[in-house]
Design a protein around this motif. Sequence first.
Motif, PDB file in Angstrom:
ATOM      1  N   UNK A 266      39.076 -21.540  -7.708  1.00  0.00           N
ATOM      2  CA  UNK A 266      39.603 -21.600  -9.070  1.00  0.00           C
ATOM      3  C   UNK A 266      40.345 -22.908  -9.321  1.00  0.00           C
ATOM      4  N   UNK A 267      41.135 -23.318  -8.330  1.00  0.00           N
ATOM      5  CA  UNK A 267      41.894 -24.568  -8.487  1.00  0.00           C
ATOM      6  C   UNK A 267      40.955 -25.761  -8.580  1.00  0.00           C
ATOM      7  N   UNK A 268      39.890 -25.699  -7.790  1.00  0.00           N
ATOM      8  CA  UNK A 268      38.928 -26.804  -7.850  1.00  0.00           C
ATOM      9  C   UNK A 268      38.301 -26.872  -9.241  1.00  0.00           C
ATOM     10  N   UNK A 269      37.883 -25.733  -9.753  1.00  0.00           N
ATOM     11  CA  UNK A 269      37.248 -25.732 -11.070  1.00  0.00           C
ATOM     12  C   UNK A 269      38.235 -26.239 -12.122  1.00  0.00           C
ATOM     13  N   UNK A 270      39.474 -25.784 -12.009  1.00  0.00           N
ATOM     14  CA  UNK A 270      40.488 -26.228 -12.976  1.00  0.00           C
ATOM     15  C   UNK A 270      40.667 -27.740 -12.917  1.00  0.00           C
ATOM     16  N   UNK A 271      40.836 -28.257 -11.693  1.00  0.00           N
ATOM     17  CA  UNK A 271      41.009 -29.706 -11.533  1.00  0.00           C
ATOM     18  C   UNK A 271      39.813 -30.460 -12.103  1.00  0.00           C
ATOM     19  N   UNK A 272      38.628 -29.946 -11.828  1.00  0.00           N
ATOM     20  CA  UNK A 272      37.410 -30.650 -12.249  1.00  0.00           C
ATOM     21  C   UNK A 272      37.262 -30.608 -13.777  1.00  0.00           C
ATOM     22  N   UNK A 273      37.686 -29.492 -14.385  1.00  0.00           N
ATOM     23  CA  UNK A 273      37.651 -29.414 -15.854  1.00  0.00           C
ATOM     24  C   UNK A 273      38.658 -30.398 -16.455  1.00  0.00           C
ATOM     25  N   UNK A 274      39.855 -30.450 -15.840  1.00  0.00           N
ATOM     26  CA  UNK A 274      40.868 -31.389 -16.339  1.00  0.00           C
ATOM     27  C   UNK A 274      40.363 -32.820 -16.256  1.00  0.00           C
ATOM     28  N   UNK A 275      39.611 -33.091 -15.208  1.00  0.00           N
ATOM     29  CA  UNK A 275      39.079 -34.442 -15.025  1.00  0.00           C
ATOM     30  C   UNK A 275      37.990 -34.740 -16.054  1.00  0.00           C
ATOM     31  N   UNK A 276      37.106 -33.792 -16.239  1.00  0.00           N
ATOM     32  CA  UNK A 276      35.939 -34.058 -17.089  1.00  0.00           C
ATOM     33  C   UNK A 276      36.275 -34.031 -18.580  1.00  0.00           C
TER      34      UNK A 276
END
Lengths: 771, 160
Positions: free
Chosen positions: B143-153
């Motif tokens: 979940x944290x990875x997806x969140x970080x990746x969404x914040x990045x994209x």
Amino acid sequence: VAAPERIENPWGERTPLAAGADWPERVDAHLTVGEGEVERWVRAASILHSDGDAYDLAVADGRIVGVRGRADDRVNRGRLGPKDLYGWQANHSPDRLTRPLVRAGGALEPADWDTAMGLVAGRSKELLAEAGASTFGFYTTGQLFLEEYYAQALIARAGIGTNHVDGNTRLCTATAAEALKESFACDGQPGSYDDVNHADTIALYGHNMAATQPVLWMRVLDRRAGPDPPLLIAVDPRATPVAREADIHLAPKPGTNLALLNAIVHELIERGWVDRSYVDAHTVGFEELQQATAGCTPEWAADICGVPAADIRRASEAIGSAERLLSTVLQGVYQSHGATGAAVQVNNVHLLRGMLGRPGCGVLQMNGQPTAENTRECGANGDLPGFRNWQNDTHVEELARIWNVDPLQIPHWVEPTHAMEIFRYCEQGSIRFLWITCTNPAVSLPELARIRSILEQERLFVVVQDIFMTETAELADVVLPAATLGEKTGTFTNADRTVHLAEAAVEPPGEARPDLESLLDYARRMGFTDRDGAPLVKFGDPESAFEAWKECSRGRPCDYSGLTYGKLRESGGIQWPCTEEAPEGTPRLYGDGRFFADPEYCESYGKDLLTGASIEETEYRATNPGGRAILKACEYTPPPEEPDGDYPLALITGRTIYHFHTRTKTARAPELNAAAPEPWVELAPADARAAGVEEGDLVEVVTPRGRVRAPARIGGIREGVVFVPFHYGYWDVDGDGAHDRAANELTITAWDPASKQPLFKAGKARVERAS
Amino acid sequence: VKLGIAIGEVADAERRLATELERVGERHEADHDVHHLSSTLASISRAHVEALAPIGERYGSEVGDADGGTSGVLGTVREKASELTGRRPEAGLLLLRDLRELFLLASEVSIGWTALGQGAQAARDRELLDVVSRCHPDTLRQLKWVTTRIKQAAPQVLVS
């Protein structure tokens, strides 16, 4: 003609060094005229590697005519490596860029500065108005000076307001910085080169120091020639000079460093080689580390790494029983799968053993390029200036106050964009302006066919600032001729935080000018202003830029406030932090067991090492309220690509002592070029036999991405692994347009999830006899 | 005792997450980090299904095997398609949409583990509790990875 002695024997004569003694002087020099003809000696230091060897440039008749090591400098005590001795000759190469070039009708044509800069600023203004700041990317280098990086960070982050600022330092130093941020919550090299003088055990992880920092290696060899030589441990799949000198050499399969290091940490804990009082007083995370490495026995790792369990035990025991342990880490770890996890485990070894910040007890997370450290400090890579934390609003507000801009003008809603993502945005078309300073991505980035196709796009406006017509400059819309070391003034900092001043000795050729001037020119033309309508960039030359940087660094870990150009002229290299309280600089960090890790102060809250997911402030505060060092672990997972039936070998790339980066300078120094004029392919005897290849045969290395042709060198490498040096490109071969020389035709596009460093030492390959 | 049902639900959710991770990885070949990492993360979810299987059996629940991957012909088609669309700005929007979908699937898994952990304690089932406390942190990590990746994209997709 015989090669010069220092090409044949790059490390020169031994000056034996006893434990704890001062390193004797040995002054190396290379002059092309008689000493009597030298008119002036001008202070400088090497920019062809990260060691920071201090020297004086000899000047006669307005030209550089030689070089002599500075005996009084702490880094080299007069010694110079082959690139230091011969590399400066590239300055006077007849094919230097001497005029700006602009693309007209498909070709690059000479233009005056006003035309070239007018185009760059014009396109910028147009794009800024039409599509906004996030269409801008700045891809910088590891060879500019501190003053230039600081100007670049200010212009890009506050002037344009883009988050897309990174350097090719992503390829060399990103994992070093990330590993330090994970373990100590802040960047900053803990150790000092002087730790070599004191260590009883030196472990080099993926670090061919003999080739990458030859002068530091001379210091190690001098200890080895002394009365009480340190034990040497080398981890490298190749039989490098370091591995051959080592008492214990572990040659793991590429991509398995993390498994090996997890096993070493497992052994330290299991065998009780842990300083519990240090761990209890100064760290968090011991239980998690213990749990994460519980199953990582030497037998488990032996299977994965292809290294005998007994050898892992022996190395662990040596590390566990050392009393003064020095560890160094470089590209063998940083550019391999599991990069940050493995580099962090090296930090963990020192935290577990309580061996930090004392003479002989240190970690050197190295870097490849001469001024990579400054990109990290100044925010010209994926960090904010002064090791400020982009997740901490107070830090961003402070930076905004120093720059006198609105905090929202400085992108900080996400980690600054890393180089591979900048190129991805260019590929996707969302970045449409890319300014490349003094680096050559068309040879140095992975999967070159992809990189070329990105840079060739018409919708992308590419500015290249360089001293030669590189493979990248060929693809630019505007080329700006730059000055280099010896032609401009500025400071830079080596891998052990030593700051040197380098001064202009001669004029740049033709109309070439210092990088700082081009950046300041751009800022003027763009009309960047601060909150009060005054010019955003308030400095106009190197020394005033340095003074501005000092204010930005004041109170931060990389504090330069106690330094001046005058002081650097007087005393040579000084290690930061250098402040009123520590006017002579600071040899080692963390000697008192106190870290820069307080939640209010730290540069980073860290990441999950497997995925790169950011840890949020609240979680960091909960796990590390006291700002201790962090024992962090990551489980081993298989690399993104492994050898298979079609591609049975593991590909690794690397370097030779005689060249730097893509050879733009070193191939123009006759002695260096003659020492390694062509690429080669290194493979093990069994793999050569299987491919029907003999020494010197022309072979092709093939991967799913491309093919490279070069003669075979057999031996000196682990079975199942093939090595290709990455320095070679296309500018010095007759152009039939074939792309079959650069190692990066072969490499995979993949990067470490935490540090975002590309994995050059990963991917599968096969070797065939070339027809 | 309805623990068997809850175990089956978590296993199903993990399988859906794994399959979607693999699909997203294939669809976004030109976003190399997503491409490489999604298969690592999918194998973590599949390992969770395997860990649940023997316990499910005790509660009379057929967890089924961990597979259900969709590679093969369909996967190859998706990879080819992703190469073609990788150059287009719309790829960014598509990535954002897929990451959001992954977030929702992983959230479902996560809340499933939460419930299962409560049940395991009430049932004093130490073995199940061990599995929950070993696996749930992995889900939070996903979940944290997806969140970080969404914040990045998101900033680049939405503003440029």
